[in-house]
Write an enzyme that holds these catalytic residues in place. Structure first.
Site, PDB file in Angstrom:
ATOM      1  N   HIS A  85       1.093  -1.098   0.213  1.00  0.00           N
ATOM      2  CA  HIS A  85      -0.216  -0.300   0.041  1.00  0.00           C
ATOM      3  C   HIS A  85       0.906   0.713   0.069  1.00  0.00           C
ATOM      4  CE1 HIS A  85      -4.153  -2.389   0.243  1.00  0.00           C
ATOM      5  NE2 HIS A  85      -3.143  -3.217   1.587  1.00  0.00           N
ATOM      6  N   ASP A  91       2.434   5.875  -4.866  1.00  0.00           N
ATOM      7  CA  ASP A  91       2.756   6.193  -6.703  1.00  0.00           C
ATOM      8  C   ASP A  91       1.947   7.453  -7.247  1.00  0.00           C
ATOM      9  OD1 ASP A  91       1.822   6.736  -9.311  1.00  0.00           O
ATOM     10  OD2 ASP A  91       1.722   4.367 -10.258  1.00  0.00           O
ATOM     11  N   ARG A  94      -0.737   7.991  -9.941  1.00  0.00           N
ATOM     12  CA  ARG A  94      -1.439   7.205  -9.836  1.00  0.00           C
ATOM     13  C   ARG A  94      -2.560   7.749  -8.323  1.00  0.00           C
ATOM     14  NH1 ARG A  94      -3.202   2.942  -6.045  1.00  0.00           N
ATOM     15  NH2 ARG A  94      -3.453   4.063  -4.355  1.00  0.00           N
ATOM     16  N   GLY A 118     -11.882  -2.443  -2.876  1.00  0.00           N
ATOM     17  CA  GLY A 118     -10.923  -3.106  -2.569  1.00  0.00           C
ATOM     18  C   GLY A 118      -9.705  -2.246  -2.382  1.00  0.00           C
ATOM     19  N   GLU A 140     -12.587  -4.477   1.691  1.00  0.00           N
ATOM     20  CA  GLU A 140     -10.718  -4.944   1.900  1.00  0.00           C
ATOM     21  C   GLU A 140     -11.491  -6.222   2.025  1.00  0.00           C
ATOM     22  OE1 GLU A 140      -8.769  -4.062  -0.288  1.00  0.00           O
ATOM     23  OE2 GLU A 140      -7.743  -6.006   0.954  1.00  0.00           O
ATOM     24  N   GLU A 184      -9.759   0.911  -7.241  1.00  0.00           N
ATOM     25  CA  GLU A 184      -8.328   0.788  -8.132  1.00  0.00           C
ATOM     26  C   GLU A 184      -7.828  -0.427  -8.799  1.00  0.00           C
ATOM     27  OE1 GLU A 184      -5.473   0.359  -9.269  1.00  0.00           O
ATOM     28  OE2 GLU A 184      -3.948   0.454  -8.206  1.00  0.00           O
ATOM     29  N   GLU A 193      -4.512 -10.371 -12.430  1.00  0.00           N
ATOM     30  CA  GLU A 193      -4.955 -10.048 -10.594  1.00  0.00           C
ATOM     31  C   GLU A 193      -6.794 -10.357 -11.468  1.00  0.00           C
ATOM     32  OE1 GLU A 193      -3.461  -8.787  -7.391  1.00  0.00           O
ATOM     33  OE2 GLU A 193      -1.541  -8.421  -8.390  1.00  0.00           O
ATOM     34  N   HIS A 333       4.054   2.639 -10.892  1.00  0.00           N
ATOM     35  CA  HIS A 333       5.149   1.102 -10.214  1.00  0.00           C
ATOM     36  C   HIS A 333       4.444   0.565 -11.567  1.00  0.00           C
ATOM     37  CE1 HIS A 333       0.379   1.263  -8.980  1.00  0.00           C
ATOM     38  NE2 HIS A 333       1.072  -0.272  -9.332  1.00  0.00           N
TER      39      HIS A 333
HETATM   40  N1  SAH Z   1      -8.039   1.353  -3.683  1.00  0.00           N
HETATM   41  C1  SAH Z   1      -6.622   1.498  -2.803  1.00  0.00           C
HETATM   42  C2  SAH Z   1      -6.075  -0.169  -2.910  1.00  0.00           C
HETATM   43  C3  SAH Z   1      -6.065  -0.525  -4.492  1.00  0.00           C
HETATM   44  S1  SAH Z   1      -5.162  -1.963  -4.415  1.00  0.00           S
HETATM   45  C4  SAH Z   1      -6.043   2.386  -2.963  1.00  0.00           C
HETATM   46  O1  SAH Z   1      -6.086   3.449  -4.108  1.00  0.00           O
HETATM   47  O2  SAH Z   1      -4.607   2.647  -2.676  1.00  0.00           O
HETATM   48  C5  SAH Z   1      -6.569  -3.436  -4.996  1.00  0.00           C
HETATM   49  C6  SAH Z   1      -6.630  -3.488  -3.323  1.00  0.00           C
HETATM   50  O3  SAH Z   1      -8.115  -4.452  -3.584  1.00  0.00           O
HETATM   51  C7  SAH Z   1      -6.403  -4.338  -2.720  1.00  0.00           C
HETATM   52  O4  SAH Z   1      -5.918  -3.875  -1.038  1.00  0.00           O
HETATM   53  C8  SAH Z   1      -6.569  -5.435  -2.152  1.00  0.00           C
HETATM   54  O5  SAH Z   1      -6.958  -7.077  -1.318  1.00  0.00           O
HETATM   55  C9  SAH Z   1      -8.463  -5.487  -2.452  1.00  0.00           C
HETATM   56  N2  SAH Z   1      -8.897  -6.773  -3.255  1.00  0.00           N
HETATM   57  C10 SAH Z   1      -8.637  -7.280  -4.831  1.00  0.00           C
HETATM   58  N3  SAH Z   1     -10.326  -8.166  -5.467  1.00  0.00           N
HETATM   59  C11 SAH Z   1     -10.975  -7.469  -3.547  1.00  0.00           C
HETATM   60  C12 SAH Z   1     -12.033  -8.392  -3.749  1.00  0.00           C
HETATM   61  N4  SAH Z   1     -12.745  -9.154  -4.776  1.00  0.00           N
HETATM   62  N5  SAH Z   1     -12.687  -7.791  -2.613  1.00  0.00           N
HETATM   63  C13 SAH Z   1     -12.376  -7.341  -1.722  1.00  0.00           C
HETATM   64  N6  SAH Z   1     -11.586  -6.502  -1.958  1.00  0.00           N
HETATM   65  C14 SAH Z   1     -10.244  -6.875  -3.087  1.00  0.00           C
END
Ligand code: SAH
Length: 393
Positions: A85, A91, A94, A118, A140, A184, A193, A333
């Protein structure tokens, strides 16, 4: 998201991000941040890191007693660890793009119900709450959700943001519909992913009829590069390792796209748009596709690899906003994705490398991506035609 790849071998990249280690962000709502070129955002301004004011970066990440995770938890879920994170937050291309989208378009958020898919540390939810959202559900699945809860509390947003720990596919929301889905979700090569599928699932289940998805467009591009030195280092290396033949690994290395930064001077051909995805309309099956390409040489040179990258945009803003991860834009990144070719192609200016790219989630593990490239060159100096398979994992 999508930062699971370990790039110990990557070149210098992301210098800006590394230099930014001590930097926190202010609330400058006016600051431009996108790295898109003029064709996408006319008013792009470079981000001056010096302009970003400092505050105490340590204050936010208080250990909330959630320290019974072991390395096994992190191995299976790297998003539980704060390190990933930290990389994403630093970044600035982003994170500042999302911040600018939200702060400069408050009319979109005012009194709206937002679902952050997420949420990670909760950063996007915090931006939305600050912009005037009526309520934000921050979903999350990893253990970082516990930190997000604390962060929301310690910043005084508990009445606006509800953090829900769990997969978006399993979670129950206290509302039937939401006005905005923000996420994101982008991985390396855009689709690594496969989190996009979770966003599409969320859209179909919870988005109100007149609701919006942010971002709502994502495009994949392809170009070709000269890369003799690095191909030698990454691929030919296996021919003779301390006197031993390890070419069986060379075959594997060829089949694995390399996430790394490419210098724009290495670009030999035009950059071609392969595919644009409309996140507000597309079906999950649309992440599998075959598209043709035609890359025309802009100079006489060798081609060692194809390079893929993406951009995302937020078309619902009152001016188009977004960012690019291309080699001509400021590094992110996500870097770029390099696909080495078996052949070293000699190409003359004006000649075209033509072919097709097929992209599909891996059948066994849909978070991985299978890529097939077919290419042919019928040039003055070089005639070649081949099919190559790659696996991003
Ligand atoms: N929104 C944050 C994190 C982005 S990374 C930011 O912008 O900094 C993406 C996040 O989504 C990760 O923490 C991952 O654990 C979460 N994630 C991925 N698939 C998911 C799902 N199906 N349900 C809930 N969270 C999810």
């Amino acid at each position: 998201m999508g930062r699971r790849k370990n790039n110990q071998n990557s070149m210098s990249l992301n210098n800006a991000q590394h230099q930014a280690t001590k930097i926190c962000f202010n609330d400058d709502e006016e600051e431009e941040n996108s790295n898109l070129d003029d064709s996408i955002v006319a008013t792009e301004k470079a981000i001056a890191m010096d302009d970003v004011t400092m505050s105490d970066p340590n204050g936010s990440f208080v250990d909330g007693g959630d320290d019974d995770n072991t390395s096994a938890d992190y191995y299976f879920d790297s998003y539980s660890h704060f390190g990933i994170h930290e990389e994403m937050l630093k970044d600035v291309v982003r994170t500042k793009t999302y911040q600018n989208v939200i702060f400069q378009n408050k009319f979109l958020f005012k009194d709206k119900i937002v679902l952050d898919v997420g949420a990670g540390t909760g950063i996007l939810s915090l931006f939305c709450a600050k912009a005037g959202a009526a309520h934000v559900y921050a979903v999350e699945c990893s253990h970082i959700a516990n930190m997000a809860k604390e962060i929301v509390e310690s910043n005084g947003y508990s009445n606006v943001i509800t953090v829900l720990k769990g997969k978006i596919e399993d979670i129950e929301l206290p509302v039937a519909k939401v006005d905005i889905i923000i996420s994101e979700w982008m991985g390396y090569f855009l689709l690594f992913e496969n989190m996009l599928n979770s966003v599409l699932y969320t859209r179909d289940k919870w988005l109100a009829n007149d609701g919006i998805v942010l971002p709502d467009k994502a495009s994949l591009y392809l170009t070709a590069i000269e890369d003799a030195e690095y191909k030698e280092d990454k691929i030919e290396f296996w021919n003779n390792v301390y006197g031993f033949d390890m070419t069986c690994i060379k075959k594997q290395a060829m089949g694995e796209p390399l996430v790394d930064t490419v210098d724009q001077n290495q670009i030999v051909t035009n950059c071609q748009l392969l595919k644009t995805m409309d996140i507000s309309k597309m079906a999950s099956g649309d992440t599998s596709f075959t598209v043709p390409f035609k890359l025309v040489a802009e100079r006489d040179d060798y081609i060692h690899a194809l390079v893929a990258y993406f951009d995302v945009s937020f078309t619902k803003c009152h001016k188009l906003m977004g960012f690019s991860t291309g080699p001509r834009s400021r590094a992110t990144h996500w870097k770029q994705t390099v696909l080495y070719l078996e052949d070293v192609l000699t190409i003359c200016q004006g000649e075209a490398l033509t072919g097709s790219m097929t992209v599909a989630p891996n059948k066994k593990n849909p978070r991985d991506i299978d890529i097939t490239i077919k290419y042919s060159l019928n040039g003055q100096r070089c005639v070649a035609s081949r099919t190559q398979h790659y696996k991003m994992r």
